[in-house]
Design a protein around this motif. Sequence first.
Motif, PDB file in Angstrom:
ATOM      1  N   ALA A  92     -24.890  42.544  17.063  1.00 21.97           N
ATOM      2  CA  ALA A  92     -24.644  43.985  17.054  1.00 21.97           C
ATOM      3  C   ALA A  92     -23.743  44.411  18.206  1.00 21.97           C
ATOM      4  CB  ALA A  92     -25.984  44.736  17.114  1.00 21.97           C
ATOM      5  N   ARG A  93     -23.864  43.716  19.319  1.00 20.70           N
ATOM      6  CA  ARG A  93     -23.039  44.111  20.477  1.00 20.70           C
ATOM      7  C   ARG A  93     -21.820  43.221  20.687  1.00 20.70           C
ATOM      8  NH1 ARG A  93     -27.737  41.790  23.616  1.00 20.70           N
ATOM      9  NH2 ARG A  93     -26.928  39.928  24.624  1.00 20.70           N
ATOM     10  N   SER A  94     -21.668  42.162  19.878  1.00 17.84           N
ATOM     11  CA  SER A  94     -20.570  41.233  20.157  1.00 17.84           C
ATOM     12  C   SER A  94     -19.652  40.957  18.967  1.00 17.84           C
ATOM     13  CB  SER A  94     -21.135  39.900  20.677  1.00 17.84           C
ATOM     14  OG  SER A  94     -21.927  39.282  19.690  1.00 17.84           O
ATOM     15  N   ALA A 346     -17.920  42.500   3.200  1.00 18.10           N
ATOM     16  CA  ALA A 346     -17.532  43.490   4.210  1.00 18.10           C
ATOM     17  C   ALA A 346     -18.198  43.171   5.539  1.00 18.10           C
ATOM     18  CB  ALA A 346     -17.874  44.895   3.733  1.00 18.10           C
ATOM     19  N   ASP A 347     -17.802  42.056   6.110  1.00 20.63           N
ATOM     20  CA  ASP A 347     -18.211  41.666   7.462  1.00 20.63           C
ATOM     21  C   ASP A 347     -17.020  41.988   8.353  1.00 20.63           C
ATOM     22  OD1 ASP A 347     -20.325  40.638   6.073  1.00 20.63           O
ATOM     23  OD2 ASP A 347     -20.085  38.572   6.754  1.00 20.63           O
ATOM     24  N   ILE A 348     -17.201  42.964   9.231  1.00 24.44           N
ATOM     25  CA  ILE A 348     -16.059  43.515   9.963  1.00 24.44           C
ATOM     26  C   ILE A 348     -16.419  43.696  11.431  1.00 24.44           C
ATOM     27  CG2 ILE A 348     -14.435  45.463  10.082  1.00 24.44           C
ATOM     28  CD1 ILE A 348     -15.265  46.098   7.136  1.00 24.44           C
ATOM     29  N   ALA A 349     -15.476  43.378  12.309  1.00 25.19           N
ATOM     30  CA  ALA A 349     -15.662  43.665  13.739  1.00 25.19           C
ATOM     31  C   ALA A 349     -14.617  44.682  14.173  1.00 25.19           C
ATOM     32  CB  ALA A 349     -15.529  42.386  14.556  1.00 25.19           C
ATOM     33  N   LEU A 350     -15.044  45.653  14.956  1.00 27.23           N
ATOM     34  CA  LEU A 350     -14.099  46.566  15.602  1.00 27.23           C
ATOM     35  C   LEU A 350     -13.993  46.123  17.053  1.00 27.23           C
ATOM     36  CD1 LEU A 350     -14.431  48.107  12.983  1.00 27.23           C
ATOM     37  CD2 LEU A 350     -14.629  50.224  14.288  1.00 27.23           C
ATOM     38  N   ALA A 375     -13.451  42.957  23.730  1.00 26.43           N
ATOM     39  CA  ALA A 375     -14.807  43.510  23.733  1.00 26.43           C
ATOM     40  C   ALA A 375     -15.098  44.101  22.360  1.00 26.43           C
ATOM     41  CB  ALA A 375     -14.937  44.577  24.809  1.00 26.43           C
ATOM     42  N   SER A 376     -16.346  43.996  21.946  1.00 30.22           N
ATOM     43  CA  SER A 376     -16.729  44.518  20.634  1.00 30.22           C
ATOM     44  C   SER A 376     -17.163  45.976  20.738  1.00 30.22           C
ATOM     45  CB  SER A 376     -17.880  43.678  20.074  1.00 30.22           C
ATOM     46  OG  SER A 376     -18.423  44.301  18.931  1.00 30.22           O
ATOM     47  N   ARG A 377     -16.767  46.781  19.764  1.00 34.53           N
ATOM     48  CA  ARG A 377     -17.166  48.189  19.737  1.00 34.53           C
ATOM     49  C   ARG A 377     -18.159  48.493  18.608  1.00 34.53           C
ATOM     50  NH1 ARG A 377     -15.575  48.241  24.058  1.00 34.53           N
ATOM     51  NH2 ARG A 377     -13.844  49.387  25.000  1.00 34.53           N
ATOM     52  N   LEU A 378     -18.008  47.768  17.492  1.00 31.63           N
ATOM     53  CA  LEU A 378     -18.919  47.996  16.361  1.00 31.63           C
ATOM     54  C   LEU A 378     -18.912  46.754  15.471  1.00 31.63           C
ATOM     55  CD1 LEU A 378     -20.715  50.131  14.823  1.00 31.63           C
ATOM     56  CD2 LEU A 378     -18.683  50.664  13.479  1.00 31.63           C
TER      57      LEU A 378
END
Length: 390
Positions: A92-94, A346-350, A375-378
């Motif tokens: 969730a955070r990375s 729909a596996d997505i990193a922001l 850094a991950s945002r979402l």
Amino acid sequence: MAGGALAQRARIYDMIIRNGEVRDPGRNFRQRADVAVQDGRIAAIESEIPPERGREVIDAKGLYVTPGLVDLHTHCFYGASGISVEADPIGARSGVTTWVDAGSFTASQVAAFRRFTVGPAQSRIFGYVHLYPDLRNPDVDVVKYVRSSVKETGQAVEKNRDIVLGVKVYVGANMNGRYSLDFMKIGRELGDQFKAPLMVHVSFTPPELPEVLALMRTGDVLTHCNNGHTLSIVDSGYSEKPGNLRPGVKEARERGVWFDVGHGAGSFNFNAARNALRLGFPPDCISTDLHTACINGPTYDLPTTMSKYLYLGMSFDDVLLRSTYNPAKIIGRVQGLGTLEVGAPADIALLALEEGQFRLVDCQRNAVMVRQRIASRLTICRGKRLTAPV
Ligand SMILES: [Zn+2]
């Protein structure tokens, strides 16, 4: 045709991620675009999707919209293996949506791994089963003992191919001592007999790397490739000297053996990684080997490990390829995984590329100051925001 176009225009999506820089390195896609999600899949990527067409709208201005990160080497049999960490809150955070456990469970624990780790997780979780149950009984001939568990382990792979990718083998003087090469040979036999790819941990000689590589085939993974130890792919260890690739390394890649980072508490060295890059031998996969002894440093998480390769001169797209598309290809279980193509999960990193002064440390405590970090945002997994369980 007009009716079709009208229906198309009226379509409402579960989620729209707008204004982001979309990067999908597996198919060389890089442009500012909006991404629509429907029923857990990527439904559209267009230069402009009006916000009123989304039930939920996320503004990704200034961020990279990438495939959810895929970490090929972790330990996430949480609550069962002492070194394991819990996938969902960390993902969730990375930005990590897919985790591969590298041998924290044995053949007899596959059922528990499925039920208590894979099953309840929002994240996608796969694993390599450990080659043998345990070696706690000092009175047995350990080689005979490991050989006696081949059938059970091979069948565990055979019966659980949806989640078990293959077999994890530890090779190194500090792991199985003088039995390492014997275990590797047993792993090879098991791999051939049960069509199970091997993930091979390497650390310290003996045995020598060429002996290990000679037993590796297409689809096998050599992990800890930039460790700088005596079982490393470059012969100059932790030193700045450029050195050479050890014999058999190039040939192994040519025949389809994958090379994985597996950072961990002891397996990433800046000079070793830099020298491999200089020799034209980047890793195929950038992974963390995340476990309890490295999650509070020096590894922390996958974006931090990715940032180390960015610092070493690898481009953002090349780093991303090695933490999305490439490991997803090795997993090979989910169509479209590691990409953002229409129809893919729909596996997505922001992700943000942060500018500032950041300290990065390797496993020998060499520290560098860098001006950029990822850094991950979402994190979005299966079309939903990945959240830490309460
Ligand atoms: Zn590991």
